[in-house]
Scaffold this motif. Structure first.
Motif, short mmCIF file in Angstrom:
data_model
loop_
_atom_site.label_atom_id
_atom_site.label_comp_id
_atom_site.label_asym_id
_atom_site.label_seq_id
_atom_site.Cartn_x
_atom_site.Cartn_y
_atom_site.Cartn_z
N ILE A 1 0.88 -1.18 0.00
CA ILE A 1 0.00 0.00 0.00
C ILE A 1 0.91 1.23 0.00
O ILE A 1 1.73 1.40 0.92
N CYS A 2 0.77 2.06 -1.02
CA CYS A 2 1.79 3.11 -1.27
C CYS A 2 1.28 4.52 -1.00
O CYS A 2 0.10 4.80 -1.19
N SER B 1 7.73 6.43 13.81
CA SER B 1 7.83 6.40 12.34
C SER B 1 7.74 4.98 11.78
O SER B 1 7.74 4.80 10.56
N VAL C 1 -8.16 -0.80 0.69
CA VAL C 1 -7.21 -1.09 1.78
C VAL C 1 -7.84 -2.10 2.75
O VAL C 1 -7.21 -3.09 3.14
N ILE D 1 8.71 3.96 -4.13
CA ILE D 1 8.13 3.12 -3.06
C ILE D 1 7.53 1.81 -3.59
O ILE D 1 7.81 0.76 -3.01
N ILE E 1 -3.65 0.36 9.73
CA ILE E 1 -3.29 -0.79 8.89
C ILE E 1 -2.49 -1.81 9.70
O ILE E 1 -2.72 -3.02 9.61
N GLU F 1 3.29 16.89 11.63
CA GLU F 1 4.08 16.80 10.38
C GLU F 1 3.44 17.74 9.36
O GLU F 1 2.26 17.59 9.04
N GLY G 1 4.88 8.57 9.37
CA GLY G 1 5.29 9.97 9.28
C GLY G 1 6.61 10.29 9.96
O GLY G 1 7.23 9.42 10.59
N ALA G 2 7.01 11.54 9.85
CA ALA G 2 8.33 11.91 10.36
C ALA G 2 8.38 13.37 10.76
O ALA G 2 7.56 14.18 10.31
N VAL H 1 3.52 2.13 3.37
CA VAL H 1 4.25 3.38 3.57
C VAL H 1 3.24 4.51 3.44
O VAL H 1 2.48 4.56 2.46
N SER I 1 -0.74 4.74 -4.73
CA SER I 1 -1.51 5.87 -4.21
C SER I 1 -2.57 6.24 -5.24
O SER I 1 -2.30 6.25 -6.45
N LYS J 1 -1.22 -1.80 -4.32
CA LYS J 1 -2.18 -0.69 -4.40
C LYS J 1 -1.39 0.61 -4.41
O LYS J 1 -0.89 1.06 -3.38
P1 NAD Z 1 -1.61 8.43 3.34
O1 NAD Z 1 -1.51 7.69 4.61
O2 NAD Z 1 -2.69 9.42 3.18
O3 NAD Z 1 -1.82 7.35 2.15
C1 NAD Z 1 -1.00 6.22 2.03
C2 NAD Z 1 -1.83 5.05 1.53
O4 NAD Z 1 -2.78 4.67 2.54
C3 NAD Z 1 -2.63 5.37 0.28
O5 NAD Z 1 -2.52 4.27 -0.59
C4 NAD Z 1 -4.04 5.59 0.78
O6 NAD Z 1 -5.00 5.18 -0.15
C5 NAD Z 1 -4.11 4.75 2.03
N1 NAD Z 1 -4.92 5.37 3.10
C6 NAD Z 1 -4.91 6.67 3.46
N2 NAD Z 1 -5.72 6.88 4.53
C7 NAD Z 1 -6.23 5.68 4.84
C8 NAD Z 1 -7.14 5.23 5.85
N3 NAD Z 1 -7.64 6.06 6.75
N4 NAD Z 1 -7.46 3.92 5.87
C9 NAD Z 1 -6.94 3.08 4.99
N5 NAD Z 1 -6.09 3.45 4.00
C10 NAD Z 1 -5.73 4.73 3.93
O7 NAD Z 1 -0.18 9.04 3.04
P2 NAD Z 1 0.22 10.03 1.86
O8 NAD Z 1 -0.37 11.35 2.14
O9 NAD Z 1 -0.03 9.39 0.55
O10 NAD Z 1 1.81 10.08 2.05
C11 NAD Z 1 2.45 11.02 2.89
C12 NAD Z 1 2.79 10.40 4.23
O11 NAD Z 1 3.61 9.26 4.04
C13 NAD Z 1 3.61 11.33 5.11
O12 NAD Z 1 3.14 11.22 6.43
C14 NAD Z 1 5.02 10.79 5.00
O13 NAD Z 1 5.86 11.07 6.11
C15 NAD Z 1 4.75 9.34 4.89
N6 NAD Z 1 5.85 8.62 4.28
C16 NAD Z 1 6.61 7.82 5.09
C17 NAD Z 1 7.68 7.15 4.56
C18 NAD Z 1 8.53 6.27 5.41
O14 NAD Z 1 9.30 5.51 4.87
N7 NAD Z 1 8.42 6.32 6.73
C19 NAD Z 1 7.99 7.29 3.19
C20 NAD Z 1 7.19 8.10 2.41
C21 NAD Z 1 6.11 8.77 2.96
#
Ligand code: NAD
Length: 519
Positions: A169-170, A477, A232, A178, A256, A404, A272-273, A247, A198, A196
Motif C-alpha cells: 500500500i503506497c 515512524s 485497503v 516506493i 493498517i 508533520e 510519518g516523520a 508506507v 496511491s 495498491k
Molecule cells: P496516506 O496515509 O494518506 O496514504 C497512504 C496510503 O494509505 C494510500 O494508498 C491511501 O489510499 C491509504 N490510506 C490513506 N488513509 C487511509 C485510511 N484512513 N485507511 C486506509 N487506508 C488509507 O499518506 P500520503 O499522504 O499518501 O503520504 C504522505 C505520508 O507518508 C507522510 O506522512 C510521510 O511522512 C509518509 N511517508 C513515510 C515514509 C517512510 O518511509 N516512513 C515514506 C514516504 C512517505
C-alpha cells in the motif's frame, strides 16, 4: 508533459477511444497479466498538482475485481515459488535495464501526477532502480544456515521460504521509488504480489508493472488494484494475503498495522516523520545552509526524510541571514520548468493544511523569517504552490512542531548544548531520520550513539540508506520489526524453516557401487 501524457496514456493506460474524445483515460487494473478496464461505479480523479487538470480517472476496484487479483496471485504462486532463483533474478536484471531505457517517460509521469521537478522525479525512479539492482543479487541475503552434528549423526539447517501472496500500500510522495521498495524484493524471493498504488499518482506503478512483465515476470505474479479505504480494508481482511508492506501517514499506518496484524498478517508500517537537523556552531557555514535548504524545501518538503526541524545549538542568529537568502533564491513553479526548484504540493488540501500550521506557529508565538504562503506562479494560478517558509523561535509544544507539515517549511528551534538538542529529538514522537552538522568527531560520535532515531546523517542531510542496508525508521515512524529492503526486506518477505536430519542409520549397502556385493 502533455505530449508525454498522451504517449503514456496510449501505451500504459490503454484507453484509445477516450483519448480521441478528450476524456481523461481510465487507469487500468492489472489482473492475471492483463490490463483490464474496471467495472467500478466510483472513480477518483488523478490531477496535475501544478494545474488541477485531470490526468486520468482511477477506479475504486470492485470486490469481485479485488478477489480476482488475489486469486490470480494465489494461482501463480506454486509455480513461481519453485521457479529457480537465478531465473527470478534474471527478470530483475532485464527489469532494471528497461527502467533505465524508460527513465525519461517514468520521470515525466511522476512530474505530471506528483508535481516534483524533473530532476527530482528522475531521482525518485533512480532510488527505486537501486532496489531492483539489489534484487538482482539478493540471493546473498537469502542464504540459509547449517550446523553439522547438533547431535551424533544429526544436522540442522534453516532455509528461508516465501510467504505466499503479499500486498503493498503506497503513498503519493514517491510514486516510483516506493512500489520499487516492495514488489521487486517480494517477487524475487518467490512471493506473488498485489500492489495498491496511491490514488493520487498511480501512473508510475502502471508503467513499472508493464516493464516488469516485459522483463519476463509471469502473469499473476504482480497484480495491481486501485482505490482508497475500501480497497485497503479488503487487503487487510483477505485471508489469502500473508503480509502487507505499508508506507504513508501515521493515522493510516497505525490503523493498517492494527487491523492487518489482528487478522494474522505480517505487517511493516513506515509512517510519518519530523526529521531534525542539529547545527553546531563549528559547522561549515556554506555547506550546512545548502544542505538545510535542499533537505527542507526540495520536493516541496514532501519527503519522509525531509529535514523539517532545525535545532541551532548556541542560537540561530549566526545562521539566520544566510538561511533566508538561500531559501529566498529558490524558484517556485511547475515541475517541468527547468528553472524550478520547488514544485507544487500534491493537493489544495495539503496546501491549506501547511498554511494553517504555519499560521498556528505565528499564533502561538513563533516568528516567520520567510513566508511562502502567498506565492503566485504566473500561468499556474490554480496550482498548489507554496514557497519556502522559515519559522524561528519555535518551541516543542507548538503545533507547527508537533504536527508533520509535509510542505516546504523549516521550523527552527534553539538549544544551549548538544545534550539539549538530543533531548528535544528524543522527546519527539517520530524517529525516522536526523542529521548533525559539525566538524567535531567526538560530537558526531556522541550524537550517533545517543540519538533515538533510526537513520542518522553526519554532515549528510537526507541519510536514506542504499538498498544493501535497510530503511530503518524508529519509534512513531515505524511499526513492525523487519524494515524495508536490504537484508531486513528479504527477511520480511520470507520465513525461516528449520530442518533437522538424522542419517546415522543409513544402510551401508547404499554407500557402495551397485554389484559390489557380488564380487
Ligand atoms: P496516506 O496515509 O494518506 O496514504 C497512504 C496510503 O494509505 C494510500 O494508498 C491511501 O489510499 C491509504 N490510506 C490513506 N488513509 C487511509 C485510511 N484512513 N485507511 C486506509 N487506508 C488509507 O499518506 P500520503 O499522504 O499518501 O503520504 C504522505 C505520508 O507518508 C507522510 O506522512 C510521510 O511522512 C509518509 N511517508 C513515510 C515514509 C517512510 O518511509 N516512513 C515514506 C514516504 C512517505
Amino acid at each position: 508533459l502533455a505530449t508525454n501524457a498522451r504517449y503514456l496514456a496510449t501505451r500504459f493506460f490503454v484507453a484509445q477511444p477516450e483519448l480521441a474524445t478528450g476524456t481523461p483515460p481510465s487507469v487500468k487494473l492489472l489482473i492475471d497479466g492483463e490490463f483490464r478496464e474496471s467495472q467500478a461505479t466510483e472513480w477518483v480523479d488523478v490531477t496535475n498538482p501544478a494545474t488541477q487538470e485531470v490526468v486520468s480517472r482511477l477506479p475504486q476496484t470492485t470486490e469481485r475485481e479485488f478477489n480476482a487479483a488475489v486469486q490470480a496471485a494465489k494461482d501463480a504462486y506454486p509455480t513461481w515459488r519453485n521457479t529457480a532463483l537465478p531465473t527470478r533474478s534474471r527478470v530483475m536484471f532485464k527489469f532494471q535495464e528497461l527502467i533505465r531505457q524508460h527513465m525519461d517517460e517514468l520521470a515525466a509521469n511522476v512530474t505530471l501526477e506528483q508535481g516534483k521537478t524533473l530532476p527530482d522525479a528522475r531521482g525518485d525512479v533512480f532510488r527505486g532502480l537501486e532496489v531492483v539492482e539489489y534484487a538482482c543479487n539478493l540471493a546473498v541475503d537469502l542464504r540459509g544456515e547449517f550446523i553439522e552434528n547438533v547431535s551424533s549423526g544429526m544436522d540442522t539447517y534453516s532455509i528461508r521460504q516465501p510467504l505466499g501472496v503479499c500486498a503493498g500500500i503506497c503513498p503519493f510522495n514517491f510514486p516510483a521509488m516506493i512500489p520499487l521498495w516492495m514488489f521487486p524484493i517480494a517477487c524475487t524471493t518467490g512471493n506473488t504480489f498485489v500492489l495498491k498504488p496511491s490514488e493520487k499518482d498511480p501512473g508510475a506503478s502502471m508503467m513499472l508493472a508493464e516493464l516488469a512483465m516485459e522483463a519476463g515476470l509471469p502473469k499473476g505474479v504482480l497484480n495491481i488494484v486501485h482505490g482508497t479505504h475500501d480497497t485497503v480494508n479488503r487487503i487487510l481482511d483477505h485471508k489469502d494475503i500473508k503480509a502487507i508492506s505499508f508506507v504513508g501517514s501515521d493515522a493510516a499506518g497505525r490503523y493498517i498495522y492494527e487491523r492487518g496484524s489482528a487478522s494474522g498478517k505480517r505487517v511493516q508500517a513506515n509512517m510519518g516523520a519530523k526529521n531534525h537537523a542539529v547545527v553546531l556552531p563549528d559547522a561549515n557555514p556554506e555547506a550546512t545552509v545548502a544542505a538545510l535548504t535542499g533537505a527542507a524545501f526540495g520536493a516541496a518538503g514532501q519527503r519522509c526524510m525531509a529535514i523539517s526541524a532545525a535545532v541551532f545549538v548556541g542560537g540561530i542568529e549566526a545562521w539566520k541571514e544566510r538561511l533566508i537568502e538561500k531559501a529566498k533564491a529558490l524558484s517556485v513553479g511547475p515541475g517541468d520548468a527547468s528553472e524550478t526548484d520547488v514544485g507544487p504540493l500534491i493537493s489544495p488540501e495539503a496546501k491549506d493544511r501547511a498554511a494553517r500550521l504555519v499560521q498556528s506557529g505565528v499564533d502561538q508565538g513563533a516568528q516567520i523569517l520567510l513566508d511562502g504562503r502567498g506565492v503566485r506562479v504566473p500561468g499556474y494560478e490554480s496550482g498548489n504552490f507554496m514557497g519556502p517558509t522559515l519559522i524561528a523561535g519555535v518551541k516543542p509544544n507548538m503545533d507547527c512542531y508537533s504536527e508533520e507539515i509535509f510542505g516546504p517549511v523549516l521550523v527552527c528551534l534553539e538549544a544551549e548544548t548538544l545534550d539539549e538538542a538530543v533531548a528535544i529529538i528524543n522527546s519527539n514522537e517520530h524517529g525516522n531520520g536526523t542529521a548533525l552538522f559539525t566538524r567535531s568527531g567526538p560530537a558526531a560520535r556522541k550524537f550517533q550513539n545517543e540519538v533515538e532515531v533510526g537513520m542518522v546523517g553526519i554532515n549528510v542531510p537526507i541519510p536514506v540508506p542504499l538498498p544493501f542496508f535497510s530503511f530503518t525508521g524508529w519509534r512513531g515512524s515505524f511499526h513492525g520489526d523487519l524494515h524495508m529492503y536490504g537484508k531486513a526486506g528479504v527477511q520480511f518477505f520470507t520465513q525461516p524453516k528449520t530442518v533437522t536430519t538424522n542419517w546415522k542409520d543409513a544402510d551401508e549397502r547404499f554407500m557402495r557401487a551397485p554389484g559390489l556385493d557380488a564380487v
